[in-house]
Design a protein around this motif. Structure first.
Motif, PDB file in Angstrom:
ATOM      1  N   ASN A 159       0.851  -1.189   0.000  1.00  0.00           N
ATOM      2  CA  ASN A 159       0.000   0.000   0.000  1.00  0.00           C
ATOM      3  C   ASN A 159       0.885   1.236   0.000  1.00  0.00           C
ATOM      4  O   ASN A 159       2.073   1.178   0.332  1.00  0.00           O
ATOM      5  N   ARG A 160       0.326   2.361  -0.372  1.00  0.00           N
ATOM      6  CA  ARG A 160       1.144   3.554  -0.597  1.00  0.00           C
ATOM      7  C   ARG A 160       1.882   4.008   0.664  1.00  0.00           C
ATOM      8  O   ARG A 160       3.043   4.423   0.588  1.00  0.00           O
ATOM      9  N   THR A 161       1.253   3.879   1.814  1.00  0.00           N
ATOM     10  CA  THR A 161       1.889   4.336   3.046  1.00  0.00           C
ATOM     11  C   THR A 161       3.072   3.460   3.423  1.00  0.00           C
ATOM     12  O   THR A 161       4.168   3.957   3.734  1.00  0.00           O
ATOM     13  N   THR A 162       2.874   2.138   3.405  1.00  0.00           N
ATOM     14  CA  THR A 162       3.950   1.224   3.778  1.00  0.00           C
ATOM     15  C   THR A 162       5.103   1.297   2.788  1.00  0.00           C
ATOM     16  O   THR A 162       6.276   1.337   3.180  1.00  0.00           O
ATOM     17  N   ILE A 163       4.797   1.318   1.497  1.00  0.00           N
ATOM     18  CA  ILE A 163       5.869   1.406   0.501  1.00  0.00           C
ATOM     19  C   ILE A 163       6.657   2.699   0.679  1.00  0.00           C
ATOM     20  O   ILE A 163       7.897   2.698   0.710  1.00  0.00           O
ATOM     21  N   ARG A 164       5.958   3.796   0.779  1.00  0.00           N
ATOM     22  CA  ARG A 164       6.643   5.081   0.906  1.00  0.00           C
ATOM     23  C   ARG A 164       7.511   5.126   2.162  1.00  0.00           C
ATOM     24  O   ARG A 164       8.660   5.594   2.124  1.00  0.00           O
ATOM     25  N   THR A 165       7.007   4.609   3.265  1.00  0.00           N
ATOM     26  CA  THR A 165       7.785   4.603   4.503  1.00  0.00           C
ATOM     27  C   THR A 165       9.007   3.711   4.381  1.00  0.00           C
ATOM     28  O   THR A 165      10.122   4.085   4.777  1.00  0.00           O
ATOM     29  N   CYS A 166       8.822   2.518   3.807  1.00  0.00           N
ATOM     30  CA  CYS A 166       9.935   1.568   3.695  1.00  0.00           C
ATOM     31  C   CYS A 166      11.029   2.075   2.768  1.00  0.00           C
ATOM     32  O   CYS A 166      12.227   1.917   3.071  1.00  0.00           O
ATOM     33  N   VAL A 167      10.670   2.681   1.652  1.00  0.00           N
ATOM     34  CA  VAL A 167      11.713   3.147   0.734  1.00  0.00           C
ATOM     35  C   VAL A 167      12.492   4.304   1.338  1.00  0.00           C
ATOM     36  O   VAL A 167      13.707   4.444   1.119  1.00  0.00           O
ATOM     37  N   ARG A 168      11.827   5.114   2.140  1.00  0.00           N
ATOM     38  CA  ARG A 168      12.536   6.223   2.796  1.00  0.00           C
ATOM     39  C   ARG A 168      13.458   5.697   3.899  1.00  0.00           C
ATOM     40  O   ARG A 168      14.559   6.221   4.103  1.00  0.00           O
ATOM     41  N   ILE A 169      13.027   4.654   4.597  1.00  0.00           N
ATOM     42  CA  ILE A 169      13.901   4.006   5.576  1.00  0.00           C
ATOM     43  C   ILE A 169      15.149   3.458   4.883  1.00  0.00           C
ATOM     44  O   ILE A 169      16.279   3.646   5.358  1.00  0.00           O
ATOM     45  N   ALA A 170      14.950   2.771   3.752  1.00  0.00           N
ATOM     46  CA  ALA A 170      16.071   2.188   3.015  1.00  0.00           C
ATOM     47  C   ALA A 170      17.030   3.263   2.523  1.00  0.00           C
ATOM     48  O   ALA A 170      18.257   3.097   2.580  1.00  0.00           O
ATOM     49  N   GLU A 171      16.491   4.359   2.039  1.00  0.00           N
ATOM     50  CA  GLU A 171      17.337   5.447   1.545  1.00  0.00           C
ATOM     51  C   GLU A 171      18.146   6.058   2.683  1.00  0.00           C
ATOM     52  O   GLU A 171      19.358   6.275   2.554  1.00  0.00           O
ATOM     53  N   GLN A 172      17.508   6.317   3.794  1.00  0.00           N
ATOM     54  CA  GLN A 172      18.193   6.926   4.933  1.00  0.00           C
ATOM     55  C   GLN A 172      19.232   5.989   5.539  1.00  0.00           C
ATOM     56  O   GLN A 172      20.245   6.436   6.079  1.00  0.00           O
ATOM     57  N   ALA A 173      18.999   4.671   5.418  1.00  0.00           N
ATOM     58  CA  ALA A 173      19.935   3.694   5.975  1.00  0.00           C
ATOM     59  C   ALA A 173      21.207   3.574   5.157  1.00  0.00           C
ATOM     60  O   ALA A 173      22.211   3.052   5.648  1.00  0.00           O
ATOM     61  N   GLY A 174      21.178   4.015   3.901  1.00  0.00           N
ATOM     62  CA  GLY A 174      22.378   3.988   3.071  1.00  0.00           C
ATOM     63  C   GLY A 174      22.469   2.854   2.073  1.00  0.00           C
ATOM     64  O   GLY A 174      23.542   2.607   1.513  1.00  0.00           O
ATOM     65  N   PHE A 175      21.357   2.156   1.817  1.00  0.00           N
ATOM     66  CA  PHE A 175      21.378   1.134   0.773  1.00  0.00           C
ATOM     67  C   PHE A 175      21.654   1.777  -0.585  1.00  0.00           C
ATOM     68  O   PHE A 175      21.251   2.921  -0.844  1.00  0.00           O
ATOM     69  N   ASP A 176      22.317   1.027  -1.460  1.00  0.00           N
ATOM     70  CA  ASP A 176      22.601   1.531  -2.801  1.00  0.00           C
ATOM     71  C   ASP A 176      21.341   1.616  -3.647  1.00  0.00           C
ATOM     72  O   ASP A 176      21.175   2.551  -4.426  1.00  0.00           O
ATOM     73  N   ALA A 177      20.450   0.631  -3.497  1.00  0.00           N
ATOM     74  CA  ALA A 177      19.258   0.577  -4.348  1.00  0.00           C
ATOM     75  C   ALA A 177      18.171  -0.233  -3.667  1.00  0.00           C
ATOM     76  O   ALA A 177      18.426  -1.005  -2.739  1.00  0.00           O
ATOM     77  N   LEU A 178      16.952  -0.072  -4.144  1.00  0.00           N
ATOM     78  CA  LEU A 178      15.828  -0.893  -3.703  1.00  0.00           C
ATOM     79  C   LEU A 178      15.192  -1.546  -4.927  1.00  0.00           C
ATOM     80  O   LEU A 178      15.276  -1.034  -6.045  1.00  0.00           O
ATOM     81  N   PHE A 179      14.555  -2.693  -4.703  1.00  0.00           N
ATOM     82  CA  PHE A 179      14.102  -3.522  -5.806  1.00  0.00           C
ATOM     83  C   PHE A 179      12.684  -4.043  -5.573  1.00  0.00           C
ATOM     84  O   PHE A 179      12.328  -4.434  -4.459  1.00  0.00           O
ATOM     85  N   VAL A 180      11.900  -4.055  -6.637  1.00  0.00           N
ATOM     86  CA  VAL A 180      10.581  -4.664  -6.634  1.00  0.00           C
ATOM     87  C   VAL A 180      10.573  -5.838  -7.602  1.00  0.00           C
ATOM     88  O   VAL A 180      11.483  -5.987  -8.419  1.00  0.00           O
ATOM     89  N   SER A 181       9.543  -6.678  -7.512  1.00  0.00           N
ATOM     90  CA  SER A 181       9.495  -7.932  -8.271  1.00  0.00           C
ATOM     91  C   SER A 181       8.269  -7.968  -9.173  1.00  0.00           C
ATOM     92  O   SER A 181       7.249  -7.336  -8.884  1.00  0.00           O
ATOM     93  N   ASP A 182       8.353  -8.750 -10.233  1.00  0.00           N
ATOM     94  CA  ASP A 182       7.362  -8.690 -11.303  1.00  0.00           C
ATOM     95  C   ASP A 182       6.462  -9.917 -11.375  1.00  0.00           C
ATOM     96  O   ASP A 182       6.933 -11.035 -11.584  1.00  0.00           O
TER      97      ASP A 182
END
Length: 275
Positions: free
Chosen positions: A15-38
């Motif tokens: 859902n939009r809230t969980t995705i948005r929160t998780c990607v911002r956590i990942a960005e702030q943590a210093g991961f190089d990239a984030l990935f979704v699946s098809d």
């Protein structure tokens, strides 16, 4: 070694809230990239863990691009036979443009035959369609007004391909000889799903193929789950992947229940495993 992280675009957590929160956590943590699946058309007997709910990966990446600033955005992996080649190129170019050229395009041939049936795509031709799509991507990203294309499966006249940002990084998914050949011919990386015990010999084979073809040594990407309650074992597992030749590690947290659980796992991984 670089570290990426998988984001759920399936199940109730997509859902939009969980995705948005998780990607911002990942960005702030210093991961190089984030990935979704098809997945596009989940059959009723394959819905465990998702309920059949999957967000389209390219639309999801466009949403994520607007919710982040610097972290790279990837697909692990896009099943390209599901989609028309020229349309795929346009969608990819649009995300690459609007994200500030942050896209990583993982590509695979697919495996779930019922999805191919639902989409009207011949399962037995998935390899040929993938090769054709890769040719089209390279062709269109090569010029503002690329010439006419006359392939075996795709043909089109010359047209203006704008916007034309830098072609995204292309990773080729798959374990077999055909995937390795594609990685050498078309890719910037190889994204197999082999255990570390089998990976090293294949990496050496891929490096030899790249050298013979005059290509740069490709990135070697693995995607793994880890038991973060045993960080020593997790560190050992990551080290084994690196020893086997992996240069990029995508952390897959599986079916995390919510953004709080995701954030806690991210904190543990970055502080006790990746450091």
């Amino acid at each position: 070694m670089k570290f990426g992280i998988a984001i759920r675009n399936m199940g109730p957590q997509s859902n939009r809230t969980t995705i948005r929160t998780c990607v911002r956590i990942a960005e702030q943590a210093g991961f190089d990239a984030l990935f979704v699946s098809d997945h596009l058309c989940i059959p009723p007997d394959q819905t465990e863990g998702s309920g059949g709910r999957y967000l389209d990966v390219l639309a999801t990446l466009a949403f994520i691009a607007g919710a982040t600033e610097k972290i790279r955005l990837g697909v692990s992996v896009l099943v390209v036979p599901y989609r028309p080649a020229v349309l795929t190129a346009k969608q990819v170019a649009t995300i690459q443009e609007l994200s500030g050229e942050r896209m990583i395009l993982g590509i695979g041939v697919g495996w779930m035959k019922p999805e191919f049936d639902a989409l009207g795509v011949e399962f037995r031709r998935r390899g040929a369609i993938t090769d054709e799509t890769l040719n089209v991507l390279h062709h269109l990203f090569g010029a503002d007004v690329p010439g006419a294309y006359n392939g075996k499966l795709v043909k089109f006249p010359s047209f203006v391909f704008q916007p034309r940002p830098k072609r995204p990084t292309i990773w080729i998914g798959g374990n077999g000889a055909a995937a390795m050949t594609r990685a050498v011919k078309f890719g910037d990386g190889w994204h197999p799903m082999l255990p570390a015990t089998e990976l090293k010999a294949k990496v050496e084979e891929l490096h030899a193929g790249a050298l013979a073809a005059g290509r740069a040594v490709p990135e070697i990407i693995v995607r793994r789950g880890l038991k973060l309650d045993d960080t020593a074992a997790a560190r050992t597992k990551v080290a084994a992947e690196q020893e086997a030749g992996a240069t990029y590690f995508i952390l897959d947290l599986g079916r995390y229940p919510d953004e709080q659980s995701f954030g806690k796992s991210v904190e543990t991984f970055m502080a006790k495993v990746a450091s």
